[in-house]
Design an enzyme around this catalytic site. Structure first.
Site, PDB file in Angstrom:
ATOM      1  N   GLY A  50       0.721  -1.270  -0.073  1.00 24.14           N
ATOM      2  CA  GLY A  50      -0.054   0.030   0.086  1.00 24.14           C
ATOM      3  C   GLY A  50       0.681   1.141   0.058  1.00 24.14           C
ATOM      4  N   CYS A  51       2.056   1.135  -0.145  1.00 23.88           N
ATOM      5  CA  CYS A  51       2.823   2.342  -0.460  1.00 23.88           C
ATOM      6  C   CYS A  51       3.420   2.666  -1.782  1.00 23.88           C
ATOM      7  CB  CYS A  51       4.280   2.391   0.514  1.00 23.88           C
ATOM      8  SG  CYS A  51       3.806   1.931   2.249  1.00 23.88           S
ATOM      9  N   GLN A  52       3.619   3.899  -2.151  1.00 27.84           N
ATOM     10  CA  GLN A  52       3.891   4.143  -3.555  1.00 27.84           C
ATOM     11  C   GLN A  52       5.373   3.871  -3.938  1.00 27.84           C
ATOM     12  OE1 GLN A  52       4.300   7.524  -5.796  1.00 27.84           O
ATOM     13  NE2 GLN A  52       2.022   7.825  -6.300  1.00 27.84           N
TER      14      GLN A  52
END
Ligand SMILES: Cc1ncc(COP(=O)(O)O)c(C=O)c1O
Lengths: 141, 415
Positions: A50-52
């Site tokens: 869920g992180c860029q």
């Protein structure tokens, strides 16, 4: 220092910075200072979803306390995880689970992160709490 | 008319973000809308609003007329044969899902093959994977080379592989990462030689190239309104009538039927309505019609020259930044000229795209970072993230300069 004290210290440091460019530069500095994780710890298991950018969070348990280490391929992200490591590392699972995490809102980080970023930050905190929960279940203090 | 005049018609461009004048370079994701489009939306939302194709009253008739007029505008824009070939959807993704469902239902059997390229947006991959799961078909991958170009010989190898030719080739007109214009006409010719129909993802193509589905001989062409200066939630699926007549409908509901009987079963309307179940986004579609009329009113030669100048200058300027590597360089590959639209995806040594994009945002510049919904292509290049600046017809050379200078400043902070 308690989790609360550490948060207060971060909030104070950020309060001296006027514009957001300064705050980002500070986060970048923190990111640079955070020792990189060795490749062996950059595992799929330690990867936070869920992180860029890619973020890894590694945990070790010693004398009933949790010690976190983290890394990211993006510097600002690394600076942000570095704040989390500073705040949570070296505490007992109970302390971590009971902590009221207020510094993110107090330094205005959340509103200055894009929603995708803010979600990533949330995932990191959740992961830290999950580790704490697992540790306290294994070995209730 | 010059670029400054064009800019004046886009209210969103004249705002400040973080106290800095906005430099909007994320047009590959979505474009801003001209006043002409905004006026149509406002007028219809506020006044001319009645459900289409249903009632006899004035407002319904007005809306139906505008909706169907937009169909004619789109038909002419694509140089399609007839309005019956124009299906309105909510966007490229919906168009491709509709196609994958209906085409799969009608033509695809277990063991059949469907070809997709490695340069596709997730929207032109996942619907086909899902279709394969439903039908038992297999996905064949037409791989890109190290430059991102597609070797037609590899396509022929796939087409030649077995007695049964694949059922469909799904390919993008222009990759949203590389910005290279695929030589569609030649590719379609090859596929048709083997009797394989071709579905084109035109999400980026329609914005930067004159598209003539008849001279291309494309069987299907999908695009979104919101990247084409039109409203969000609008899209088109062009399809040749011979397929649309045979294909099973996707969603069921009002508008798509001829007669409904609980005992005798239901018969469907003719295309395009067969594929437009339920109340369509008729206000948005009227806005899409306005967007295309706006484009039709522009001097296309001037726009093309302007975009080409940006492309050339950007490649030059970015090439001078130490460690900057642009994905998709225009040139001749496999005997074909690959043009490039002003979409620049790049990696820069020693700086992560998300850091760069975050700092540029503080300077008022909107760019993209990440996987750009094209994970397989990035994986092919061994990278996990790119920075992308994508220009539209209203972006200026000054904005390009400002972007390059700001990027250099940001790199000083990060490296
Ligand atoms: C090449 C390409 N295909 C498909 C899409 C999906 O378009 P939409 O999200 O409007 O359905 C996009 C846009 O993101 C694109 O650039």
């Amino acid at each position: 220092m308690t989790i609360k004290d550490k948060q207060a210290q971060i909030v104070e440091e950020f309060s001296f910075m006027e514009d957001w460019m300064d705050k980002y530069e500070y986060l970048i500095e923190l990111g640079r200072k955070l020792p990189p994780l060795e490749d062996a710890s950059k595992t799929e298991k330690n990867l936070i979803k869920g992180c860029q950018s890619r973020v890894w969070l590694d945990v070790k348990r010693e004398d009933g306390r949790l010690y976190f280490r983290a890394d990211s391929d993006a510097l600002i992200t690394k600076g942000i995880v570095s704040l989390l490591v500073i705040v949570f590392s070296g505490h007992t699972p109970r302390e971590i689970l009971d902590a009221d995490i207020s510094f993110i809102d107090q330094i205005g980080l959340r509103e200055h992160l894009s929603p995708t970023r803010a979600n990533g930050l949330l995932s990191m905190i959740r992961q830290i709490q999950m580790y704490a929960l697992a540790a306290s279940a294994e070995n209730p203090a | 008319m010059n670029i400054a005049h064009i800019r004046e018609q886009f209210p969103a461009l004249h705002q400040k973000v973080h106290g800095k004048p906005l430099v909007y370079l994320d047009n590959g994701a979505t474009s801003q809308k001209p006043k002409m489009v905004l006026d149509v939306l406002q007028e219809m939302e506020g006044k001319i609003n009645g459900n289409i194709h249903r009632a006899v009253h004035y407002l319904s008739a007005q809306c139906t007329e505008r909706y169907e007029k937009a169909r004619t505008v789109v038909k002419d824009f694509l140089n399609a044969d007839s309005e019956d070939e124009i299906i309105f959807t909510s966007g490229t993704t919906a168009s491709l899902n509709l196609l994958a469902f209906s085409f799969g239902q009608t033509y695809v059997r277990p063991g059949d093959r469907i070809i997709v390229t490695e340069a596709e947006h997730h929207s032109n991959i996942v619907p086909w994977q899902m279709m394969c799961q439903r039908t038992g078909a297999l996905l064949e991958i037409w791989e890109v080379d190290d430059t991102g170009a597609l070797d037609p010989k590899k396509l022929e190898q796939i087409l030649d592989k077995s007695e049964e030719v694949p059922k469909l080739l799904a390919i993008t007109h222009i990759s949203n990462v590389l910005g290279l214009v695929n030589p569609l006409a030649e590719i379609i010719q090859i596929a048709h030689y083997y009797n394989v129909p071709v579905a084109v993802d035109g999400a980026q193509g329609i914005v930067h190239k004159k598209v003539d589905v008849r001279s291309l001989d494309a069987d299907f062409y999908a695009f979104s309104g919101h990247k084409l200066y039109g409203p969000t939630g609008t899209g088109v699926l062009y399809g040749k009538v011979k397929y649309l007549e045979e294909m099973a409908p996707w969603q069921g509901g009002g508008d798509m039927i001829e007669t409904v009987s609980l005992r005798k079963g239901t018969t469907y309307a003719q295309p395009p309505l067969k594929f437009e179940a339920g109340t369509a986004n008729f206000i948005g579609i009227a806005g899409l019609g306005a967007a295309i009329e706006f484009i039709n009113g522009l001097n296309i030669k001037l726009i093309e020259d302007h975009e080409n100048e940006i492309t050339q200058k950007a490649i030059e300027a970015l090439g001078q930044i130490d460690g900057c590597k642009i994905l998709g360089i225009p040139g001749t590959y496999y005997g074909k000229t690959y043009e490039k639209i002003p979409v620049f995806s790049m990696t820069i040594e020693g700086a992560h795209p998300s850091d760069i994009a975050t700092l540029l945002d503080r300077m008022g510049i909107a760019v993209r970072s990440g996987m750009l919904c094209a994970e397989p292509l990035l994986e092919r290049f061994g990278i996990t993230s790119v920075l992308r600046a994508s220009f539209a017809l209203y972006n200026t050379l000054e904005e390009l300069d400002f972007f390059v200078e700001s990027l250099k400043k940001v790199l000083k902070i990060l490296r």
